[in-house]
Design a protein around this motif. Sequence first.
Motif, short mmCIF file in Angstrom:
data_model
loop_
_atom_site.label_atom_id
_atom_site.label_comp_id
_atom_site.label_asym_id
_atom_site.label_seq_id
_atom_site.Cartn_x
_atom_site.Cartn_y
_atom_site.Cartn_z
N ILE A 22 0.83 -1.07 0.00
CA ILE A 22 0.07 0.15 -0.14
C ILE A 22 0.89 1.16 0.15
O ILE A 22 0.54 2.32 -0.82
CB ILE A 22 -1.09 0.04 1.10
CG1 ILE A 22 -1.79 -1.34 1.22
CG2 ILE A 22 -1.76 1.20 1.13
CD1 ILE A 22 -2.49 -1.62 -0.11
N GLU A 58 11.53 2.99 4.01
CA GLU A 58 10.89 1.44 4.59
C GLU A 58 12.09 0.90 5.52
O GLU A 58 13.32 1.07 4.86
CB GLU A 58 10.73 0.66 3.52
CG GLU A 58 10.87 -0.78 3.51
CD GLU A 58 9.69 -1.36 4.55
OE1 GLU A 58 8.60 -1.14 4.36
OE2 GLU A 58 10.25 -2.06 5.46
N ASN A 80 8.58 -5.64 2.83
CA ASN A 80 9.28 -6.23 4.04
C ASN A 80 8.43 -7.18 4.63
O ASN A 80 8.65 -8.45 4.97
CB ASN A 80 9.74 -5.42 5.11
CG ASN A 80 10.44 -5.83 6.12
OD1 ASN A 80 11.20 -6.89 5.91
ND2 ASN A 80 10.59 -5.42 7.28
N SER A 81 7.11 -7.16 4.71
CA SER A 81 6.24 -7.99 5.48
C SER A 81 6.12 -9.28 4.48
O SER A 81 6.07 -10.38 4.95
CB SER A 81 4.72 -7.49 5.86
OG SER A 81 4.74 -6.28 6.64
N PHE A 128 -4.56 -15.98 -0.29
CA PHE A 128 -5.86 -16.18 -0.24
C PHE A 128 -6.57 -15.45 -1.65
O PHE A 128 -7.64 -15.74 -1.98
CB PHE A 128 -6.63 -16.05 0.89
CG PHE A 128 -6.88 -14.58 1.32
CD1 PHE A 128 -7.65 -13.69 1.03
CD2 PHE A 128 -6.04 -14.50 2.65
CE1 PHE A 128 -7.64 -12.25 1.57
CE2 PHE A 128 -6.34 -13.19 3.08
CZ PHE A 128 -7.02 -12.23 2.65
N SER A 129 -6.11 -14.39 -1.82
CA SER A 129 -6.60 -13.44 -3.06
C SER A 129 -6.16 -13.77 -4.34
O SER A 129 -5.02 -14.65 -4.55
CB SER A 129 -6.41 -12.19 -2.95
OG SER A 129 -6.41 -11.61 -1.62
N VAL A 179 11.90 4.67 10.43
CA VAL A 179 11.53 5.81 10.79
C VAL A 179 11.09 5.78 12.24
O VAL A 179 10.50 5.11 12.97
CB VAL A 179 10.06 6.62 10.02
CG1 VAL A 179 9.31 7.68 10.78
CG2 VAL A 179 10.36 6.74 8.78
N ILE A 219 -4.93 -6.21 1.20
CA ILE A 219 -4.38 -5.68 0.17
C ILE A 219 -5.77 -5.20 -0.69
O ILE A 219 -5.55 -4.16 -1.34
CB ILE A 219 -3.34 -6.19 -0.69
CG1 ILE A 219 -2.03 -6.56 0.30
CG2 ILE A 219 -3.14 -5.58 -1.93
CD1 ILE A 219 -1.11 -7.66 -0.46
#
Length: 340
Positions: A15, A34, A40-41, A52-53, A98, A304
């Motif tokens: 996102i 980032e 990263n996730s 699943f999408s 950050v 997402i």
Amino acid sequence: MEKDFDLIIVGGGPIGIACGLEAQKKGLSYLIIEKGPIVNSLFNYPVNMQFFSSSEKLEIDEIPFISKEAKPKRNEALEYYRRIVTSNKLNIHLFEKVSSVKTYNEVFQVKTEKETYSSRQVIISTGFYDLPNKLNVPGEELPKVSHYYKDPHFYANQKLAVVGASNSAVDAALECWRKGADVTMIIRGPEVGQRVKYWVRPDIINRIEEGSIKAYYNTTVSEIRPDVIILNTPKGEVELPNDFVLALTGYMPNFEFLETMGIQLSEDEKRLPDYNPETMETNIKGLYLAGVICGGMETHKWFIENSRIHAKIIIAEILKKIKANTKTVSSPSLKEGKPH
Ligand SMILES: Cc1cc2nc3c(=O)[nH]c(=O)nc-3n(C[C@H](O)[C@H](O)[C@H](O)COP(=O)(O)OP(=O)(O)OC[C@H]3O[C@@H](n4cnc5c(N)ncnc54)[C@H](O)[C@@H]3O)c2cc1C
């Protein structure tokens, strides 16, 4: 190096990248910051993970996402989002965390471990995958306990306890059992989670019913020791021989980070951040939220598929504001379609 931007985006997940791409298309000067690699996730998801999408639901800006099967694998998603960043030459700083976002006279100061940047607008798209929901039991800090599952090979021929009953826990239990682990599921409620993918749920239920995977329902872990775990079951305490524990009991956003910026959170257990769903702007002017962080503790609410739209909503709102301001003052950085 440029340090002043129209927009700073904190978090380079799908996102945050969608926000950067949209900002670039609309001619805003922007920087995505980032703390790890690109997405990263997703990089830290299980190696064999399948979304699943279906792939078209994970597309950003209608850039085609071609996958071998209808539902893409982690590696295909890494390829897709990485190519979006590299082909479009998005302005992204990687491996830069950050540490704070503060506002002075409607200008944000974004501090990282390396630099301090400024911008008139900030988007927080830091997701929820950094902080696991802890079991808070003695022994949780032992090296045999993990809140992240990566690869089934590691657990072959080992006594593995999987705590949790949602998608992550079920996928790990099935995969590890199929690679030769002796798997026991520890389930707090009376059944396997209702949100488990409809094509996976019968698989796990059948494996439990036939006894291939053991399961304790209405059960919690009360202690973890080097070679056993202690369970609180409806029939009393059970001591289970154990080599490894995967505590897959979900994750939560970094609420402290949001609070230090001044973002208000609801006082109930959902801890929903305060934002206007029509603009995604928070109670702090110029500070926006995007992606799955919007759901607070309701981490199943946004994904997402339904949050990629946040990018266009926020950038449209920022442009509207800049245009309103430029009626009196002109903004030199707003050049349609120019990458930065
Ligand atoms: C196992 C699993 C399977 C999923 N499957 C699907 C699916 O099939 N379909 C779907 O739509 N959704 C799915 N989701 C949900 C969704 O994919 C993810 O939550 C998705 O990554 C959300 O995107 P995001 O950009 O909002 O957040 P994230 O991808 O989590 O991105 C946030 C980024 O912010 C970075 N960050 C955090 N703090 C800082 C900081 N202080 N400074 C700098 N950077 C920071 C992180 O490193 C991270 O890269 C799944 C989630 C999980 C856990």
